[in-house]
Design an enzyme around this catalytic site. Sequence first.
Site, PDB file in Angstrom:
ATOM      1  N   ASP A  28       0.851  -1.196   0.000  1.00 47.35           N
ATOM      2  CA  ASP A  28       0.000   0.000   0.000  1.00 47.35           C
ATOM      3  C   ASP A  28       0.887   1.246   0.000  1.00 47.35           C
ATOM      4  O   ASP A  28       1.908   1.308   0.666  1.00 47.35           O
ATOM      5  CB  ASP A  28      -0.913  -0.009   1.231  1.00 47.35           C
ATOM      6  N   ILE A  29       0.469   2.250  -0.762  1.00 45.06           N
ATOM      7  CA  ILE A  29       1.253   3.474  -0.913  1.00 45.06           C
ATOM      8  C   ILE A  29       1.219   4.336   0.362  1.00 45.06           C
ATOM      9  O   ILE A  29       2.110   5.162   0.578  1.00 45.06           O
ATOM     10  CB  ILE A  29       0.735   4.281  -2.135  1.00 45.06           C
ATOM     11  N   ASN A  82     -12.846  -3.483   2.611  1.00 44.04           N
ATOM     12  CA  ASN A  82     -13.881  -2.462   2.701  1.00 44.04           C
ATOM     13  C   ASN A  82     -14.882  -2.655   1.577  1.00 44.04           C
ATOM     14  O   ASN A  82     -14.506  -2.973   0.450  1.00 44.04           O
ATOM     15  CB  ASN A  82     -13.249  -1.065   2.615  1.00 44.04           C
ATOM     16  N   GLU A  90     -12.223   3.328  -1.015  1.00 40.01           N
ATOM     17  CA  GLU A  90     -11.773   4.385  -1.935  1.00 40.01           C
ATOM     18  C   GLU A  90     -11.663   3.883  -3.368  1.00 40.01           C
ATOM     19  O   GLU A  90     -11.952   4.615  -4.310  1.00 40.01           O
ATOM     20  CB  GLU A  90     -10.395   4.907  -1.511  1.00 40.01           C
ATOM     21  N   VAL A  91     -11.175   2.656  -3.508  1.00 45.50           N
ATOM     22  CA  VAL A  91     -10.917   2.127  -4.858  1.00 45.50           C
ATOM     23  C   VAL A  91     -11.961   1.046  -5.151  1.00 45.50           C
ATOM     24  O   VAL A  91     -12.006   0.015  -4.474  1.00 45.50           O
ATOM     25  CB  VAL A  91      -9.490   1.547  -4.970  1.00 45.50           C
ATOM     26  N   HIS A  95     -10.386  -5.863  -3.160  1.00 46.38           N
ATOM     27  CA  HIS A  95      -9.054  -6.099  -2.594  1.00 46.38           C
ATOM     28  C   HIS A  95      -9.141  -6.349  -1.096  1.00 46.38           C
ATOM     29  O   HIS A  95     -10.060  -5.904  -0.430  1.00 46.38           O
ATOM     30  CB  HIS A  95      -8.130  -4.895  -2.844  1.00 46.38           C
TER      31      HIS A  95
HETATM   32  P1  AMP Z   1      -9.830   1.123   0.189  1.00 44.09           P
HETATM   33  O1  AMP Z   1     -10.190   2.378   0.947  1.00 44.09           O
HETATM   34  O2  AMP Z   1     -10.152  -0.123   0.961  1.00 44.09           O
HETATM   35  O3  AMP Z   1     -10.423   1.132  -1.197  1.00 44.09           O
HETATM   36  O4  AMP Z   1      -8.261   1.115   0.075  1.00 44.09           O
HETATM   37  C1  AMP Z   1      -7.563   1.609  -1.040  1.00 44.09           C
HETATM   38  C2  AMP Z   1      -6.095   1.607  -0.685  1.00 44.09           C
HETATM   39  O5  AMP Z   1      -5.345   1.777  -1.868  1.00 44.09           O
HETATM   40  C3  AMP Z   1      -5.665   2.721   0.286  1.00 44.09           C
HETATM   41  O6  AMP Z   1      -5.101   2.141   1.471  1.00 44.09           O
HETATM   42  C4  AMP Z   1      -4.608   3.493  -0.515  1.00 44.09           C
HETATM   43  O7  AMP Z   1      -3.527   3.943   0.281  1.00 44.09           O
HETATM   44  C5  AMP Z   1      -4.172   2.465  -1.542  1.00 44.09           C
HETATM   45  N1  AMP Z   1      -3.630   3.013  -2.772  1.00 44.09           N
HETATM   46  C6  AMP Z   1      -4.152   3.985  -3.571  1.00 44.09           C
HETATM   47  N2  AMP Z   1      -3.376   4.198  -4.651  1.00 44.09           N
HETATM   48  C7  AMP Z   1      -2.334   3.328  -4.551  1.00 44.09           C
HETATM   49  C8  AMP Z   1      -1.188   3.049  -5.357  1.00 44.09           C
HETATM   50  N3  AMP Z   1      -0.947   3.711  -6.499  1.00 44.09           N
HETATM   51  N4  AMP Z   1      -0.311   2.102  -4.942  1.00 44.09           N
HETATM   52  C9  AMP Z   1      -0.539   1.426  -3.797  1.00 44.09           C
HETATM   53  N5  AMP Z   1      -1.612   1.633  -2.993  1.00 44.09           N
HETATM   54  C10 AMP Z   1      -2.495   2.577  -3.359  1.00 44.09           C
END
Ligand code: AMP
Length: 109
Positions: A28-29, A82, A90-91, A95
């Site tokens: 994770d970033i 999530n 967020e994404v 995952h």
């Molecule tokens: P969620 O809120 O469960 O969708 O988590 C999305 C996760 O993706 C968050 O913890 C972010 O920090 C992570 N994230 C977003 N962009 C990147 C990226 N380019 N590389 C790695 N992790 C990312």
Amino acid sequence: MNIFEKIIKGEIPCKKIHENEKFLSFYDIAPKAPVHALIITKASIKDFNELDGETMKDMTKFIHEVVDILGVKESGYRLVTNTGKDSGQEVPHFHFHLLGKKPLSGNFA
Ligand code: AMP
């Protein structure tokens, strides 16, 4: 295209941990623990609501391999996914977060 789809296509770099034809794991970033890995499906599955049992079965084996690579089997870890608005997802691409290498807070919310 969401950010994880761009990572799968190699359009955005990631710190890869493990990969096979169906799944990808990378760091994770914005890590919330000394080890904070993401494990994603390569298939376009939005969230846990869309997940099927066959994919979960294959993903379980893949996650066990990630656990071994990260060396957290004995010390323990937390797996989180999530789902939807109230979770803060967020994404919109399915995952798991895998967190470990420190005693984690008991607060889930
Ligand atoms: P969620 O809120 O469960 O969708 O988590 C999305 C996760 O993706 C968050 O913890 C972010 O920090 C992570 N994230 C977003 N962009 C990147 C990226 N380019 N590389 C790695 N992790 C990312």
